[in-house]
Design a protein around this motif. Structure first.
Motif, PDB file in Angstrom:
ATOM      1  N   UNK A  49       0.878  -1.070   0.065  1.00  0.00           N
ATOM      2  CA  UNK A  49       0.033  -0.052  -0.029  1.00  0.00           C
ATOM      3  C   UNK A  49       1.073   1.214  -0.142  1.00  0.00           C
ATOM      4  N   UNK A  50       0.526   2.145  -0.875  1.00  0.00           N
ATOM      5  CA  UNK A  50       1.532   3.283  -1.103  1.00  0.00           C
ATOM      6  C   UNK A  50       0.846   4.504  -1.110  1.00  0.00           C
ATOM      7  N   UNK A  51       1.325   5.322  -0.166  1.00  0.00           N
ATOM      8  CA  UNK A  51       0.670   6.892  -0.137  1.00  0.00           C
ATOM      9  C   UNK A  51       1.434   7.639  -1.350  1.00  0.00           C
ATOM     10  N   UNK A  52       1.163   8.151  -2.194  1.00  0.00           N
ATOM     11  CA  UNK A  52       1.854   8.626  -3.256  1.00  0.00           C
ATOM     12  C   UNK A  52       1.160  10.183  -3.578  1.00  0.00           C
ATOM     13  N   UNK A  53       2.242  10.994  -3.221  1.00  0.00           N
ATOM     14  CA  UNK A  53       1.983  12.318  -3.314  1.00  0.00           C
ATOM     15  C   UNK A  53       2.189  12.666  -5.065  1.00  0.00           C
ATOM     16  N   UNK A  54       1.357  13.738  -5.406  1.00  0.00           N
ATOM     17  CA  UNK A  54       1.539  14.099  -6.840  1.00  0.00           C
ATOM     18  C   UNK A  54       1.600  15.613  -7.021  1.00  0.00           C
TER      19      UNK A  54
END
Length: 163
Positions: free
Chosen positions: A81-86
């Motif tokens: 599970x990845x928290x990915x800023x964009x």
């Protein structure tokens, strides 16, 4: 707090996107990736979680896989599970589930959703960074590491394990 106040409160909360994908492998350990027609680069079979319908991440990964490549497979464990800023978009929470090791005949049965996909192929671990953009490549390698070690899932931030 009235129901109108609560609705306004909810509407003002920050937005987070959520997506889920399946990691399918062949008997040689290569990973199935797909080429979308609506953007550059390759990705895993999967897509957006339809939370307004009550869909869970696992259900979304299975639904999207069935829609995109014609494989309706019961998925295994959550691998990452990845928290990915964009940039220019809200953050994404990305789930990767174990799609398992498929025999050759299952790959031969793949039928691409022509409205969204151009092609598919199998890549090995070393090719992940070259074929999968940025954080997705890191996410896939982390998921493969979970499978190799037999532990998991792994928590990631922008593709990097949280320690």
């Amino acid at each position: 707090m009235t129901s109108t106040d609560y609705a306004m409160y909810i509407a003002g909360l920050p937005r987070v996107l959520a997506g889920a994908a399946a990691l399918f492998r062949d008997t040689e350990g290569r990973v199935l990736i797909v080429e979308p027609n609506y953007r550059e680069g390759w990705t895993l079979p999967g897509g957006t979680i339809e939370s307004d319908t009550g869909e869970t991440p696992r259900q979304a990964a299975r639904r999207e896989t069935a829609e995109e490549i014609g494989l309706d497979v019961e998925l295994g464990a959550l691998l990452a599970i990845d928290w990915s800023h964009g940039t220019g978009r809200p953050p994404i929470v990305a789930y990767i589930y174990d799609g398992g090791v498929l025999p050759e005949e299952r790959f031969a049965a793949i039928r691409l959703q022509e409205e969204e996909l151009l092609s598919w192929k199998l890549i090995d671990r070393a090719e992940a960074a070259a074929h999968l953009p940025g954080q997705l490549g890191l996410r896939v390698v982390a998921a493969l590491d979970v499978l190799a070690r037999g532990n998991g899932p792994v928590e990631l931030e922008n593709g990097h394990p949280v320690r």
